[in-house]
Design an enzyme around this catalytic site. Structure first.
Site, PDB file in Angstrom:
ATOM      1  N   CYS A   1     -16.469   7.506 -25.274  1.00  0.00           N
ATOM      2  CA  CYS A   1     -17.529   8.149 -25.194  1.00  0.00           C
ATOM      3  C   CYS A   1     -17.936   8.345 -23.822  1.00  0.00           C
ATOM      4  O   CYS A   1     -18.957   7.518 -23.246  1.00  0.00           O
ATOM      5  CB  CYS A   1     -18.762   7.245 -25.916  1.00  0.00           C
ATOM      6  SG  CYS A   1     -18.230   7.421 -27.722  1.00  0.00           S
TER       7      CYS A   1
ATOM      8  N   ARG B   1      -8.021   4.856 -14.024  1.00  0.00           N
ATOM      9  CA  ARG B   1      -7.955   5.555 -12.693  1.00  0.00           C
ATOM     10  C   ARG B   1      -8.664   7.042 -12.130  1.00  0.00           C
ATOM     11  O   ARG B   1      -9.184   7.389 -11.325  1.00  0.00           O
ATOM     12  CB  ARG B   1      -6.512   5.349 -12.084  1.00  0.00           C
ATOM     13  CG  ARG B   1      -6.022   3.998 -12.165  1.00  0.00           C
ATOM     14  CD  ARG B   1      -4.463   3.795 -11.593  1.00  0.00           C
ATOM     15  NE  ARG B   1      -4.510   3.942 -10.230  1.00  0.00           N
ATOM     16  CZ  ARG B   1      -4.166   5.290  -9.613  1.00  0.00           C
ATOM     17  NH1 ARG B   1      -3.850   6.284 -10.263  1.00  0.00           N
ATOM     18  NH2 ARG B   1      -3.964   5.370  -8.345  1.00  0.00           N
TER      19      ARG B   1
ATOM     20  N   GLY C   1       0.718  -1.413   0.036  1.00  0.00           N
ATOM     21  CA  GLY C   1       0.051   0.031  -0.034  1.00  0.00           C
ATOM     22  C   GLY C   1       0.773   1.203   0.050  1.00  0.00           C
ATOM     23  O   GLY C   1       0.255   2.342   0.023  1.00  0.00           O
TER      24      GLY C   1
HETATM   25  N1  LLP Z   1      -1.661  -6.700  -0.685  1.00  0.00           N
HETATM   26  C1  LLP Z   1      -3.271  -6.886  -0.636  1.00  0.00           C
HETATM   27  C2  LLP Z   1      -3.843  -7.794  -0.043  1.00  0.00           C
HETATM   28  C3  LLP Z   1      -3.821  -6.304  -1.532  1.00  0.00           C
HETATM   29  O1  LLP Z   1      -5.058  -6.233  -1.857  1.00  0.00           O
HETATM   30  C4  LLP Z   1      -3.015  -4.982  -2.319  1.00  0.00           C
HETATM   31  C5  LLP Z   1      -3.827  -4.127  -3.376  1.00  0.00           C
HETATM   32  C6  LLP Z   1      -1.618  -4.931  -2.172  1.00  0.00           C
HETATM   33  C7  LLP Z   1      -0.844  -5.945  -1.466  1.00  0.00           C
HETATM   34  C8  LLP Z   1      -0.785  -4.046  -3.010  1.00  0.00           C
HETATM   35  O2  LLP Z   1      -0.945  -2.721  -2.630  1.00  0.00           O
HETATM   36  P1  LLP Z   1      -0.286  -1.584  -3.217  1.00  0.00           P
HETATM   37  O3  LLP Z   1       1.290  -1.684  -2.689  1.00  0.00           O
HETATM   38  O4  LLP Z   1      -0.072  -1.840  -4.738  1.00  0.00           O
HETATM   39  O5  LLP Z   1      -0.754  -0.456  -3.015  1.00  0.00           O
HETATM   40  N2  LLP Z   1      -6.954  -0.047  -7.962  1.00  0.00           N
HETATM   41  C9  LLP Z   1      -6.345   0.818  -7.100  1.00  0.00           C
HETATM   42  C10 LLP Z   1      -5.398  -0.008  -6.032  1.00  0.00           C
HETATM   43  C11 LLP Z   1      -6.319  -1.152  -5.465  1.00  0.00           C
HETATM   44  C12 LLP Z   1      -5.432  -1.994  -4.794  1.00  0.00           C
HETATM   45  C13 LLP Z   1      -5.754  -3.385  -4.401  1.00  0.00           C
HETATM   46  N3  LLP Z   1      -4.956  -4.028  -3.534  1.00  0.00           N
HETATM   47  C14 LLP Z   1      -5.732   1.926  -7.751  1.00  0.00           C
HETATM   48  O6  LLP Z   1      -5.543   2.054  -8.970  1.00  0.00           O
HETATM   49  O7  LLP Z   1      -5.428   2.738  -6.978  1.00  0.00           O
END
Ligand code: LLP
Length: 454
Positions: free
Chosen positions: A372, A341, A259
């Site tokens: 569109c 996004r 995250g």
């Molecule tokens: N671990 C779990 C259980 C997760 O669900 C996620 C992301 C991560 C790790 C990795 O998170 P990151 O380091 O990439 O922030 N579509 C959204 C983001 C959705 C994230 C989903 N889970 C966007 O475009 O901002």
């Protein structure tokens, strides 16, 4: 919006980005590769990834972990940010674990040669196909809820093949500061179990002779203030004390998810430091365990975006310009379909012309795609030089959650992906063609259409 400081904007681009040539000839180059040539060869929109920037991010995680965590640790790449064969191969070669969220992602990871021991499966409502693929290929399953646990225990009852390690996903009841759609740790979230449910799950697993090995939480994505993570760690470590007292059980692995955010536009700079974040988390786990006299677990981090977002750049070709009331539009050949996004989360982006980015700026421009939807606006009021039809626009920080969330809206064909390393460009995903749009379609028999009389 800030003014046009193209040098500052360059900080959003991959580490290997350079401005080559003099005056009129000046253009952006990534990993020694000519973007104009790549765009003509592979077409636009085109996504390029700089391997060196991906490796540098992995190195930052590794160095911070080895400097600040005294026990074993590991890094899991969250594949939902971006997954294709090449990314799976890269993760495997770098000895990263890989987190898959479905049988589909598992099949790509397996095709890339990711071994059982490195494959972790997540998911809030795993289907039978997801569970079957997990049992066939994964070394770890992260159990989301008690129903899933019951199903899983029934499924593996009497099995003689090796079973994946069980981790339990805790919902710590804490929110990180990010868009509401990306928060996953708060009490009302659909993800994970509360502390009482985790305790029940531990009891159930022990009773069935399959003690879990890990505890996991993930508070959300694209946050830059880590304090909710430190609070969630305190909650988790307190729960570990309670579980040890009740069951004599302690996890051998603790995973506080991923995250950690990245800067998408100048306003977000400087880039959030991976080192600061990892050091904070690692120290807190080590100290927190010592204070509570808990054995130190293996610390497993699970980043996605912070490994692949900045390495990725999207290239678009300008098609037209127009003025509407108070707005100057720059219309390019991609947008909503390859990058939902901005429409979904109001995400900000920035951009530079590939050719002569140091030209003086014109009035602010609204950069929009061909789809569109009035929501198909990638960037609002960006200060940018005047651009002309046929020119290329480079949008940095395009590597995470764009291609993995891309669609065929309006018959869009998903873009090609080119992997850049040391002056070489390797195509790793082909652009879709019209035939791909028809690949799943079957015609109705004529008889099915015959009955309607006007
Ligand atoms: N671990 C779990 C259980 C997760 O669900 C996620 C992301 C991560 C790790 C990795 O998170 P990151 O380091 O990439 O922030 N579509 C959204 C983001 C959705 C994230 C989903 N889970 C966007 O475009 O901002």
């Amino acid at each position: 919006m800030t003014g046009y400081d193209w040098r500052r904007r360059l900080a959003l681009f991959p580490d290997t980005t350079r401005l080559l040539g003099e005056d009129e000839e000046q253009q952006l180059v990534i990993a020694g590769c000519d973007l104009v040539e790549l765009a003509s060869e592979y077409g636009t929109p085109l996504y390029v990834y700089d391997q060196a920037t991906m490796d540098n991010a992995v190195r930052s995680y590794r160095q911070a972990l080895s400097a600040s965590y005294p026990e074993a640790w590991g890094i899991t790449y969250a594949a939902k940010a971006l997954l294709c064969l090449a990314v799976g191969q890269w993760a495997r070669q770098r000895d990263l674990f890989i987190d898959c969220s479905s049988a589909g992602e598992i099949s790509i990871a397996v095709a890339a040669g990711v071994g059982r021991e490195n494959l972790v499966v997540h998911g809030v409502n795993k289907s039978q196909a997801d569970l079957d693929a997990t049992l066939a290929h994964a070394g770890t399953i992260v159990v989301d809820n008690l129903f899933e646990l019951e199903r899983l225990l029934a499924l593996v009852d009497g099995r003689t093949e090796p079973l994946p390690d069980l981790w339990l996903r805790l919902r710590p009841g804490l929110a990180v500061a990010t868009h509401a759609y990306r928060q996953t740790g708060q009490e009302s979230s659909k993800f994970g179990m509360d502390a009482a449910e985790v305790a029940r799950a531990v009891g159930l697993c022990i009773e069935r002779g399959l003690p879990p090995t890990g505890l996991h939480f993930h508070l959300g994505s694209q946050f830059q203030d880590p304090s909710p993570v430190t609070s969630a760690l305190a909650v988790t470590l307190d729960l570990m004390v309670a579980l040890r007292a009740e069951y004599g059980w302690s996890p051998t692995v603790l995973c506080p998810g991923g995250g950690w955010g990245v800067a998408y536009c100048e306003e977000d700079l400087p880039q959030p430091s991976i080192d600061d974040y990892v050091t904070l988390v690692a120290r807190q786990v080590a100290q927190g365990c010592r204070q509570r006299q808990l054995p130190l677990p293996r610390l497993q981090l699970e980043p996605g975006r912070s490994l692949v977002a900045r390495p990725g750049v999207a290239l678009y070709r300008v098609g037209a310009m127009k003025h509407t009331s108070g707005r100057r539009w720059l219309l390019v050949d991609g947008g909503l379909a390859d990058n939902p996004r901005p429409a979904l989360y109001g995400s900000c982006y920035s951009a530079l012309p590939v050719w002569q980015p140091a030209r003086p700026p014109a009035e602010p421009q609204w950069i929009a795609g061909p789809y569109c939807e009035s929501g198909d606006v990638m960037i609002h009021g960006l200060s940018l030089p005047e651009m002309h039809p046929g020119e290329l626009l480079a949008v940095p920080v395009s590597g995470a959650y764009q291609l993995s969330m891309a669609s065929n809206y309006n018959g869009a064909r998903r873009p090609a992906v080119v992997w850049l390393r040391g002056g070489e460009a390797y195509p790793v995903q082909l652009r879709e063609h019209a035939e791909d749009l028809l690949r799943r379609d079957l015609p109705l028999p004529g008889s099915a259409l015959e009955t309607l009389a006007y």
